[in-house]
Write a protein that holds these residues in place. Structure first.
Motif, PDB file in Angstrom:
ATOM      1  N   SER A  65      -5.260   4.456   2.029  1.00 31.47           N
ATOM      2  CA  SER A  65      -5.318   2.962   2.266  1.00 31.47           C
ATOM      3  C   SER A  65      -5.371   2.587   4.362  1.00 31.47           C
ATOM      4  O   SER A  65      -5.591   3.835   4.424  1.00 31.47           O
TER       5      SER A  65
ATOM      6  N   LEU B 274       1.119  10.871   4.725  1.00 27.69           N
ATOM      7  CA  LEU B 274       1.716   9.964   5.423  1.00 27.69           C
ATOM      8  C   LEU B 274       1.815   9.464   6.601  1.00 27.69           C
ATOM      9  O   LEU B 274       1.701   9.904   7.137  1.00 27.69           O
ATOM     10  N   THR B 275       1.886   8.073   6.604  1.00 26.51           N
ATOM     11  CA  THR B 275       2.223   6.758   7.869  1.00 26.51           C
ATOM     12  C   THR B 275       3.063   7.252   9.003  1.00 26.51           C
ATOM     13  O   THR B 275       3.064   7.087   9.718  1.00 26.51           O
TER      14      THR B 275
ATOM     15  N   PHE C 202       1.748   4.569  -2.672  1.00 29.39           N
ATOM     16  CA  PHE C 202       1.106   5.470  -2.362  1.00 29.39           C
ATOM     17  C   PHE C 202       2.413   6.826  -2.511  1.00 29.39           C
ATOM     18  O   PHE C 202       2.583   8.043  -3.282  1.00 29.39           O
ATOM     19  N   LYS C 203       3.756   5.930  -2.373  1.00 32.44           N
ATOM     20  CA  LYS C 203       4.931   6.796  -2.835  1.00 32.44           C
ATOM     21  C   LYS C 203       5.173   6.978  -4.143  1.00 32.44           C
ATOM     22  O   LYS C 203       5.407   8.128  -4.412  1.00 32.44           O
TER      23      LYS C 203
ATOM     24  N   ASP D 105      -2.212   8.280   3.475  1.00 28.62           N
ATOM     25  CA  ASP D 105      -1.424   6.879   3.755  1.00 28.62           C
ATOM     26  C   ASP D 105      -2.006   6.563   5.254  1.00 28.62           C
ATOM     27  O   ASP D 105      -1.681   6.294   6.412  1.00 28.62           O
ATOM     28  N   GLU D 106      -2.779   5.207   5.465  1.00 29.30           N
ATOM     29  CA  GLU D 106      -3.011   5.026   6.611  1.00 29.30           C
ATOM     30  C   GLU D 106      -3.510   6.031   7.866  1.00 29.30           C
ATOM     31  O   GLU D 106      -3.060   5.935   8.632  1.00 29.30           O
TER      32      GLU D 106
ATOM     33  N   LYS E 161       0.931  -1.302  -0.222  1.00 29.96           N
ATOM     34  CA  LYS E 161       0.107   0.267   0.211  1.00 29.96           C
ATOM     35  C   LYS E 161       0.995   1.681   0.080  1.00 29.96           C
ATOM     36  O   LYS E 161       0.590   2.097  -0.955  1.00 29.96           O
ATOM     37  N   SER E 162       1.859   1.186   0.730  1.00 24.46           N
ATOM     38  CA  SER E 162       2.882   2.378   1.149  1.00 24.46           C
ATOM     39  C   SER E 162       3.160   2.846  -0.259  1.00 24.46           C
ATOM     40  O   SER E 162       3.637   3.706  -0.518  1.00 24.46           O
TER      41      SER E 162
END
Lengths: 286, 223
Positions: free
Chosen positions: A183, A79-80, A43-44, A151-152, A39-40
């Motif tokens: 996400s 971002l997480t 996103f990145k 992201d999360e 997932k991350s």
């Protein structure tokens, strides 16, 4: 604003991300998967933070690696494991946002922070996990972004804090044309929020479906081995062996309800779908 | 650029204690009859170190990833570190010149006004060359590796300085040394304007080369 990944690839040793997905304007699209599913990384790639090994990643037809500042200003990002420096205070964050986004309204931001109980005089590193998460969301929403890329955003939060953040996102979606790409590994967060979800496992998209379709038309058939042998398997997505026989996932719950009235059919939520899809390795039942 | 400058100045403002210690050391140096030229160089060097230190703050807790989502790209990030350093050392130079002019009435500084201005300009050039070496290293390496490389770098500078001095002593009176001395004598006879232009050209070339390397490093980075 349209965000699109077409066969986007990224390799990290034995892990390979290879995914295609699309965020349409006015939609809330969820990306769900276990920790480490990719997932991350996805996103990145969208945010141009890492270089793709293949495929095409675009935001409004612009290459994600070459986004201009005007396009970036239309994005609100959470971002997480990254954010504003922990040494800053809310007033510092406000000044940075003011310098970055012409649409940023400092007074509104500060009053929102106050409303959410965020301490103005403390450094961010002294905030609780929930406070940090709320600040990230408020900052992302503070400048009239057309798209939120989250992201999360609810990772590590208790139920109440998670619900507060989801409420903030619902409020953001009241404005026409806004969209969210979010996400999470918590299915319930996405069920009540997303229009559609992508399910990712081991870097691959296992499933893309509208949330309403999953909740209305997907089902889990709980059958004995004998029932399974006689079952029409054309409409099964996957099956998992259980102590009582098999748990089968279908996107045609109505078909089985009509033709197999004696078998147990349960409503499938995103959690059940992902659990069954992953445990059956995403293989379609034939 | 504005985004990054505001961010860095906000971070620098969190280091009030470091700035205060820096000023106290400066005042102590002044009281200890240290010459103003050395003091100016020290303060400007510290201004550079503090400016470069913002890279450490950016990297803390994987902060770079978020910074790159703000309206600033990789190239701007690299350029901004040079701009920040230049602004800070020039501001420091101006501050030292003001202190010089205020104190020269009651402190018998060795340097006259013209010399002080020249020395300060020299420090700006020297520190920008030092920054040109250090910024790419800061961007390329993480905090741990950076510490080792910086120690090595200072070691090399010390070896070159001491070795150069010893070599000059050993070579004193030789034909080669006379030629080197002749070169510097020739330079000192050149019009001031030519020397100044030459120095500015060397510094500009060092900064441009370094900037190119830094932008390349940033473009390859993954966050």
């Amino acid at each position: 604003m349209v965000i699109q990944l077409e066969n986007a690839k990224k390799n990290y040793g034995s892990f390979e991300l290879n995914c295609s997905m699309k965020l349409e304007p006015g939609c809330v699209t969820g990306l769900i998967g276990r920790n480490g599913a990719g997932k991350s990384t996805a996103f990145k790639l969208i945010l141009g933070l890492i270089h793709a090994d293949g495929g095409k990643i675009t935001i409004d037809d612009k290459n994600a690696m070459d986004l201009d500042n005007d396009t970036k200003r239309k994005l609100g990002v959470v971002l997480t494991e990254s954010g504003f420096s922990g040494y800053l205070k809310i007033k510092d964050v406000a000044k940075i946002l003011k310098a970055s986004y012409p649409n940023f309204k400092e007074d509104d931001f500060m009053s929102q922070c106050e409303k959410q109980g965020l301490p103005k005089e403390k450094q961010i590193r002294e905030f609780s996990t929930g406070m940090k998460a709320k600040l990230k969301i408020l900052a992302a929403m503070s400048h009239d972004a057309e798209v939120l890329i989250l992201d999360e955003p609810t990772s590590g939060l208790d139920v109440i804090a998670r619900e507060e953040i989801l409420d903030m996102l619902r409020e953001y979606m009241n404005k026409e044309g806004n969209s969210i790409l979010i996400s999470s590994h918590i299915a319930s967060d996405l069920e009540g929020l997303c229009d559609d979800v992508y399910m990712i496992e081991n870097g691959q998209i296992l499933l893309h479906e509208e949330t309403g379709v999953i909740l209305d038309e997907y089902g889990v058939l709980k059958v004995t081995s004998e029932q399974y042998a006689k079952l029409e398997k054309e409409y099964l997505l996957c099956a998992k062996e259980e102590s009582y026989g098999y748990a089968c996932l279908t996107a045609q719950k109505a078909f089985y309800q009509e033709n197999y009235p004696d078998i147990t059919i349960e409503k499938a939520g995103i959690d059940q779908v992902i659990t069954l899809m992953i445990s059956a390795n995403g293989k379609k039942e034939t | 650029m504005k985004t990054l400058l505001v961010k860095d100045y906000r971070i620098l403002m969190t280091q009030k204690k470091s700035l205060l210690i820096l000023l106290i050391v400066g005042v102590v140096m002044m009281i200890s009859n240290l010459e103003i030229d050395f003091l100016t160089g020290y303060m400007m060097m510290m201004a550079m170190v503090l400016s470069l230190g913002t890279v450490n703050y950016d990297e803390l807790d994987n902060g770079m990833a978020f910074i790159m989502t703000l309206p600033a790209n990789r190239k701007t990030y690299a350029v901004e570190k040079y701009v920040l350093t230049l602004i800070n050392i020039v501001a420091c130079a101006v501050m030292m010149l003001v202190i010089y002019f205020i104190t020269k009435g009651f402190i018998n500084w060795q340097f006259g006004t013209g010399d002080m201005v020249s020395v300060t300009a020299g420090w700006i050039c020297g520190i920008m060359i030092a920054a040109s070496v250090m910024i790419p290293l800061y961007l390329k390496f993480g905090a741990e590796k950076r510490r080792v490389i910086m120690m090595l770098l200072w070691g090399i500078v010390a070896v070159i300085a001491i070795g150069g001095q010893k070599l000059a002593e050993v070579m004193a009176g030789t034909e080669a040394m006379n030629a080197i001395n002749g070169f510097f004598t020739k330079i000192s006879t050149l019009p001031v304007g030519v020397v100044v232009l030459a120095v500015i050209a060397v510094v500009a070339m060092a900064v441009i080369l370094s900037l190119g390397i830094s932008v390349g490093i940033m473009k390859k980075k993954e966050f």
